[in-house]
Design an enzyme around this catalytic site. Structure first.
Site, mmCIF file in Angstrom:
data_model
loop_
_atom_site.group_PDB
_atom_site.id
_atom_site.type_symbol
_atom_site.label_atom_id
_atom_site.label_comp_id
_atom_site.label_asym_id
_atom_site.label_seq_id
_atom_site.Cartn_x
_atom_site.Cartn_y
_atom_site.Cartn_z
ATOM 1 N N GLY A 196 0.876 -1.351 -0.069
ATOM 2 C CA GLY A 196 0.073 -0.142 -0.070
ATOM 3 C C GLY A 196 0.937 1.130 0.008
ATOM 4 O O GLY A 196 2.063 1.341 0.751
ATOM 5 N N ASP B 255 7.679 4.613 -3.772
ATOM 6 C CA ASP B 255 7.365 4.829 -2.233
ATOM 7 C C ASP B 255 8.667 4.948 -1.310
ATOM 8 O O ASP B 255 8.549 5.900 -0.447
ATOM 9 C CB ASP B 255 6.342 3.650 -1.681
ATOM 10 C CG ASP B 255 5.122 3.600 -2.313
ATOM 11 O OD1 ASP B 255 4.598 4.559 -3.007
ATOM 12 O OD2 ASP B 255 4.536 2.609 -2.435
#
Length: 303
Positions: free
Chosen positions: A40, A251
């Site tokens: 995520g 990320d």
């Protein structure tokens, strides 16, 4: 206790399939290996911040299931404050197909990520005001993301927006963003212009920077990245490494970038550091487990 960074966003449990190629329509293709683990965009960015030693809180939602247990447990184990993660519904999932060169195809099932509300944010706004940075993405409801940007526009908290997956954002909302980070496809979506070269990425960065009035970064994968602010429009080459798995590399870049910014480093220093950290990430399999730690950096594995 003052929190250095608050990440408000998604927590997904990743199911990563390594294979030689994507199947053709109607074809059953035999993959090589399966890797499972936490993911995520929000959780990944929080994980990298925490691994580098930043006090980090994660705000989001996971399901009341074993995937939620795994996600909360993994973040807690690396030092993220997960007391702001609520449990409801079913956990979001990420299905990732990784190719031999490290590139990947990814789909997500939103699950509990879609259940975050403006009320959830209002309940903790006082705690969020203590953060030096708030990092946002677009794997939670867009109206919540835009509300946060507007709510903190005139505060001392710096807003970092990773507009991924790319969404249409009103110009007045974008003007509340201190640091916008997008990849080339997201930048193309936002500007309506194709990006196939470094020059085109530079032009797109300038166009976006004119809207935000602050700093814009466009990542270009193995081609490097572009950083644009009021003083410069500069290209940073990527490190030449053998990529094994690019899952979460963007990320990791963002987490490292914010960490470096929190140290008061120049934009050039921040970009070079984030480039190094993301390069280390792609050299290992998996998502968060591939992110380098503060201890590894001290040993000179990155710097």
């Amino acid at each position: 206790m003052t929190k250095q960074v608050a990440v408000i966003g998604s927590l997904n449990y990743d199911i990563i399939v390594k294979q030689q190629r994507m199947p053709y329509k109607g074809e059953t293709f035999i993959a090589d290996t399966l890797v499972q683990g936490p993911g995520g965009k929000g959780a990944n960015q929080a994980a990298q911040c925490a691994k580098l030693g930043m006090p980090t809180i994660m705000v989001g939602k996971v399901g009341q299931d074993r995937f939620g247990d795994a996600l909360v447990g993994s973040l807690t184990a690396i030092g993220v404050d997960t007391s702001y993660v609520k449990r409801t519904g079913s956990t979001g999932l990420g299905i990732v197909h990784v190719m031999p060169d490290g590139d990947y195809y990814s789909s997500i099932i939103k699950g509990a990520n879609e259940l975050i509300t403006i009320q959830d944010i209002d309940e903790i706004v006082g705690d969020l005001m203590n953060a030096a940075f708030i990092i946002l993405q677009q794997e939670i409801p867009q109206q919540v993301t835009e509300y946060i940007i507007k709510r903190f526009k005139d505060s001392e908290t710096q807003i970092v927006l990773n507009n991924a997956p790319a969404c249409h954002i009103p110009s007045d909302v974008l003007r509340g963003v201190n640091l916008l980070v997008v990849n080339e496809s997201e930048a193309a979506f936002m500007t309506g212009k194709s990006i196939t070269t470094i020059e085109e990425a530079s032009s797109a960065g300038k166009k976006l920077q004119e809207i935000t009035g602050d700093t814009v970064i466009i990542t270009l994968g193995k081609e490097g990245s572009i950083a644009v602010n009021n003083e410069k429009n500069e290209y940073f080459a990527a490190k030449k490494v053998k990529a094994v798995d690019a899952t979460g590399a963007g990320d990791s870049f963002i987490g490292a970038l914010v960490y470096s910014l929190s140290k008061g480093q120049s934009l050039d220093e921040c970009m070079k550091f984030a480039t190094e950290v993301s390069a280390k990430t792609v050299m290992k399999e998996g998502g968060q487990e591939s992110f380098p730690t503060e201890k590894e950096l001290r040993k000179g594995l990155v710097r």
